[in-house]
Design an enzyme around this catalytic site. Structure first.
Site, mmCIF file in Angstrom:
data_model
loop_
_atom_site.group_PDB
_atom_site.id
_atom_site.type_symbol
_atom_site.label_atom_id
_atom_site.label_comp_id
_atom_site.label_asym_id
_atom_site.label_seq_id
_atom_site.Cartn_x
_atom_site.Cartn_y
_atom_site.Cartn_z
ATOM 1 N N GLU A 110 48.209 42.850 40.316
ATOM 2 C CA GLU A 110 47.186 42.067 39.605
ATOM 3 C C GLU A 110 45.964 42.937 39.328
ATOM 4 O O GLU A 110 45.929 44.130 39.631
ATOM 5 C CB GLU A 110 46.769 40.853 40.441
ATOM 6 N N ARG A 169 40.964 31.994 48.175
ATOM 7 C CA ARG A 169 40.669 33.409 47.960
ATOM 8 C C ARG A 169 40.260 33.634 46.515
ATOM 9 O O ARG A 169 40.589 32.842 45.620
ATOM 10 C CB ARG A 169 41.883 34.279 48.287
ATOM 11 N N ASN A 208 40.774 35.393 42.984
ATOM 12 C CA ASN A 208 42.057 35.714 42.368
ATOM 13 C C ASN A 208 41.964 36.677 41.198
ATOM 14 O O ASN A 208 42.671 37.667 41.164
ATOM 15 C CB ASN A 208 42.762 34.432 41.909
ATOM 16 N N ASN A 243 42.667 31.674 36.914
ATOM 17 C CA ASN A 243 43.308 32.940 36.573
ATOM 18 C C ASN A 243 42.807 33.500 35.251
ATOM 19 O O ASN A 243 42.220 32.793 34.427
ATOM 20 C CB ASN A 243 44.827 32.736 36.487
ATOM 21 N N ASP A 267 49.117 33.774 33.048
ATOM 22 C CA ASP A 267 48.520 34.503 34.168
ATOM 23 C C ASP A 267 47.361 35.345 33.634
ATOM 24 O O ASP A 267 46.509 34.840 32.924
ATOM 25 C CB ASP A 267 49.596 35.333 34.868
#
Length: 286
Positions: free
Chosen positions: A18, A102, A104, A150, A198
Site C-alpha cells: 500500500e 488504524r 490506512n 481509502n 482501493d
C-alpha cells in the site's frame, strides 16, 4: 502478461502492499507493507529495493516539503519518520478512543495538508473517518462512518478531493479549497464483478486511476466519472497506484498476498505503461 512488468525483489512479496509515494528528491518510489510491517523503497536509477522493518502497522508515507524525512501513518497515529537509522517521532493519535482502528491511506494537497483515512483493523464496522493534518500539526475530523476509508486523490487543479469507502464500493468527491472540504457527493459506484475500489491517483488530464481490490486490475475513469479503460493484472488484490519517474510517465501498482497466497504474483510490485503522464505529488508543509 503483455504490458505488465513485475519488479524483481528476490522473491520478497508484501502481505499488504500500500501507500505508494514517488520522491523526486530521492529518485525513488516508496511503498508500505502494512502487515509486514515494513517500508520499501525502489531506486529507479539502479532497480535496488530496500526494505525497513517497522514496529507497527504502517499505511503510508509522504515526504516533508521543508525538512528531511517523511510523515507516516501508523496504527498508533501520525509520526515523523527518518531512515538509516529508523527514527520515529510520534505527532498525534487522532483516535485514542478507538484502539482497534488504524490509519490506512493518505495524500497531501497543494496547501501542505495531509488528508488521511482510518479504518477498523477487522474492516468489519463503520468506525473509520477522514482526517486533515495541518502543517501546524493540528488534526480535524472532516467526515466519518467509513468501514475502510481509502485512496485519497487530489485533482490536478486542486479543486476536488476523491475519497473511498472500499467495502460498499463507493468513491466520493468533495469540493476542496483553502478552507477545507465540503459538499460530499457519490462520484463512482463500483459495479458487481469489478471488485472494490482501493488506492487512487490522478493523471495530468484529470483522469482518476483506481486499484481494484478483488478485481485484478486498475482502471482509469474520466473527470466526469465514466469508465475509460482497464488494465488487467496477474494478482487478485490490487491496492494502490502511483505515477513516478522524471516525466511521471511510469505507473506503479501494489498488491497483497494476504488471502491470495496461492497466486504466484500476489504481493508483487508491478509497473504498467499508462499512456498518459501523472502530476507531481504534493508534500507535507510541516
Amino acid at each position: 502478461m503483455s504490458g505488465v512488468r513485475v519488479i524483481p525483489r528476490g522473491g520478497e512479496r508484501d502481505r499488504l502492499g500500500e501507500g505508494l509515494f514517488w520522491s523526486a528528491r530521492a529518485g525513488a518510489l516508496y511503498w508500505t507493507d502494512i502487515l509486514g510491517p515494513a517500508l520499501n523503497r525502489l531506486s529507479l536509477a539502479d532497480g535496488r529495493v530496500t526494505r525497513w522493518p517497522m514496529p507497527d502497522m504502517i499505511g503510508w508515507v509522504i515526504e516533508r516539503r521543508d525538512a528531511p524525512g517523511l510523515i507516516a501513518g501508523f496504527r498508533s497515529g501520525f509520526a515523523e519518520l527518518l531512515l538509516d537509522p529508523v527514527r520515529i517521532t510520534p505527532i498525534v493519535d487522532p483516535e485514542p478512543d478507538l484502539p482497534d482502528n488504524r490509519l490506512n491511506d493518505a495524500k497531501a494537497d497543494a496547501h501542505g495538508r495531509i488528508w488521511a483515512g482510518t479504518m477498523p483493523i477487522g474492516a468489519d464496522r463503520p468506525t473509520g473517518s477522514l482526517y486533515r493534518l495541518d502543517p501546524d500539526r493540528t488534526t480535524t475530523r472532516v467526515d466519518t462512518g467509513y468501514t475502510v476509508a481509502n485512496g485519497p486523490a487530489i485533482s490536478p487543479g486542486g479543486d476536488w478531493l476523491y475519497h473511498t469507502d472500499t467495502v460498499p464500493g463507493r468513491v466520493y468527491r468533495f469540493a476542496l479549497d483553502e478552507a477545507g472540504v465540503r459538499d460530499r457527493e457519490l462520484f463512482i459506484q463500483f459495479q458487481p464483478g469489478w471488485g472494490r475500489p482501493d488506492g487512487m491517483t490522478v493523471d495530468a488530464q484529470g483522469g482518476l486511476w483506481i486499484a481494484h481490490w478483488g478485481g485484478a486490475r486498475v482502471s482509469r475513469f474520466t473527470p466526469d466519472g465514466a469508465l475509460d479503460r482497464s488494465i488487467a493484472l496477474p494478482a487478485s488484490h490490487i491496492t494502490n497506484v502511483c505515477f513516478a519517474g522524471e516525466a511521471y510517465d511510469r505507473l506503479f501498482v501494489t498488491s497483497a498476498a494476504e488471502g491470495a497466497e496461492d497466486e504466484p504474483h500476489a504481493g508483487a510490485l508491478f509497473e504498467i505503461d499508462p499512456g498518459v503522464h501523472g502530476v507531481p505529488p504534493h508534500l507535507f508543509g510541516g
